[in-house]
Design a protein around this motif. Structure first.
Motif, PDB file in Angstrom:
ATOM      1  N   PHE A 123       0.660  -1.219   0.030  1.00  0.00           N
ATOM      2  CA  PHE A 123       0.085   0.424  -0.336  1.00  0.00           C
ATOM      3  C   PHE A 123       1.152   1.710  -0.059  1.00  0.00           C
ATOM      4  O   PHE A 123       0.041   2.596   0.098  1.00  0.00           O
ATOM      5  CB  PHE A 123      -0.758  -0.006   1.292  1.00  0.00           C
ATOM      6  N   ASN A 125       2.735   2.943  -2.018  1.00  0.00           N
ATOM      7  CA  ASN A 125       2.268   3.535  -3.292  1.00  0.00           C
ATOM      8  C   ASN A 125       1.487   3.788  -3.720  1.00  0.00           C
ATOM      9  O   ASN A 125       0.892   4.757  -4.484  1.00  0.00           O
ATOM     10  CB  ASN A 125       3.134   3.378  -4.146  1.00  0.00           C
ATOM     11  N   HIS A 126       0.390   4.336  -3.053  1.00  0.00           N
ATOM     12  CA  HIS A 126      -1.018   3.650  -2.711  1.00  0.00           C
ATOM     13  C   HIS A 126      -1.561   4.517  -1.893  1.00  0.00           C
ATOM     14  O   HIS A 126      -2.698   3.992  -0.704  1.00  0.00           O
ATOM     15  CB  HIS A 126      -2.301   3.532  -3.435  1.00  0.00           C
ATOM     16  N   ALA A 127      -1.616   6.427  -1.490  1.00  0.00           N
ATOM     17  CA  ALA A 127      -2.252   7.140  -0.380  1.00  0.00           C
ATOM     18  C   ALA A 127      -4.244   7.157   0.092  1.00  0.00           C
ATOM     19  O   ALA A 127      -3.935   6.565   1.284  1.00  0.00           O
ATOM     20  CB  ALA A 127      -2.334   8.629  -0.939  1.00  0.00           C
ATOM     21  N   SER A 128      -4.654   6.851  -1.670  1.00  0.00           N
ATOM     22  CA  SER A 128      -5.655   6.502  -0.988  1.00  0.00           C
ATOM     23  C   SER A 128      -5.982   4.810  -0.360  1.00  0.00           C
ATOM     24  O   SER A 128      -7.186   4.924   0.812  1.00  0.00           O
ATOM     25  CB  SER A 128      -7.156   6.520  -2.401  1.00  0.00           C
ATOM     26  N   GLN A 129      -5.301   4.024  -0.720  1.00  0.00           N
ATOM     27  CA  GLN A 129      -5.124   2.768  -0.027  1.00  0.00           C
ATOM     28  C   GLN A 129      -4.668   2.580   1.983  1.00  0.00           C
ATOM     29  O   GLN A 129      -5.601   2.251   2.388  1.00  0.00           O
ATOM     30  CB  GLN A 129      -4.715   1.748  -0.859  1.00  0.00           C
TER      31      GLN A 129
END
Length: 255
Positions: A123, A125-129
């Motif tokens: 997760f 590199n995925h701020a929303s996740q």
């Protein structure tokens, strides 16, 4: 978090981007305030550049600081052993701004503390996740408290209302700022009187099922839109049948 017992999920919006965007600099150093001003100045899609931080705070437009959150939780009667999940990104200033909250509530947890590096790696590199992980833990919490009423806070509050989950205490930031300033000035002190005032301010801000508030009478245009309570924060009556809260005692705030 469940292994630690009943817990509070604290959506602590004390992150660099939030403070830069809102222009809130209370309790920050001059260097920190200047850093945030430069970020705001250099971010083209943030249209408002010149912000009066004192006016912003007095109107309740600033997120509570970690120190203020600690005072707030103590006044509500939560004991120091209460487990608190910090639903947030990187806190601006790190431990230098978290020290006073941690001194009151040592059991401060986060996804980085609860999950292993390997579990979180997919997760990173995925701020929303990453935010979604905080969202899930917040939904499941016994008490949810946002330091600022942003989009995630409203969505969590509405989702919890829909599911009938625990308390969602929405701090009255405008009223609290006046009390915190009096504390700083020494005209009031922490104790029973302050606790009573803060509890009394939040009797009707506990996330009980109630009919959604419409726009403020007489407002027009964008002001009218902004004054209306969002569906995401309160999906009643559209998605819920109960229109009145069950009888509650204010002492339940601290349970």
């Amino acid at each position: 978090m469940r292994s630690l017992g009943p817990y509070i999920a604290l959506h602590l919006r004390y992150e660099k981007d939030m403070l830069a965007f809102s222009g809130c600099t209370h309790d920050l150093s001059l260097d920190e305030a200047e850093e945030l001003r430069i970020i705001r100045e250099n971010t083209s899609y943030w249209k408002v550049k010149d912000i009066d931080p004192i006016e912003q705070r007095s109107k309740g437009f600033c997120p509570l600081t970690p120190k203020e959150v600690g005072i707030f939780l103590t006044a509500l009667g939560y004991p120091s052993k209460t487990p608190i999940y910090i639903a947030a990104g990187e806190i601006y200033g790190g431990e230098s701004h978290m020290a006073e909250l941690r001194s009151r509530y040592p059991l401060l947890m986060s996804k980085e503390k609860l999950a292993s590096f390997e579990e979180l790696e997919p997760f990173f590199n995925h701020a929303s996740q990453m935010a979604a992980l905080d969202y899930i833990v917040s939904i499941e919490s016994d008490i949810f408290i946002p330091s600022y009423s942003g989009n995630m806070a409203r969505a969590v509050e509405g989702h919890r209302r829909f599911l009938g989950r625990g308390r969602s205490i929405s701090p009255d930031r405008k009223a609290l700022v006046r009390l915190f300033d009096k504390l700083d000035q020494g005209t009031i002190t922490e104790g029973k009187k302050l606790s009573y005032r803060i509890i009394d301010l939040h009797r009707r801000r506990l996330g009980f099922p109630r009919k959604r508030k419409g726009p403020i009478s007489g407002t027009k245009g964008m002001d009218r839109f902004r004054s209306e309570e969002t569906f995401y924060a309160n999906p009643l009556p559209d998605c819920l049948c109960r229109t009145e809260p069950s009888p509650q005692n204010i002492s339940d705030v601290v349970k």
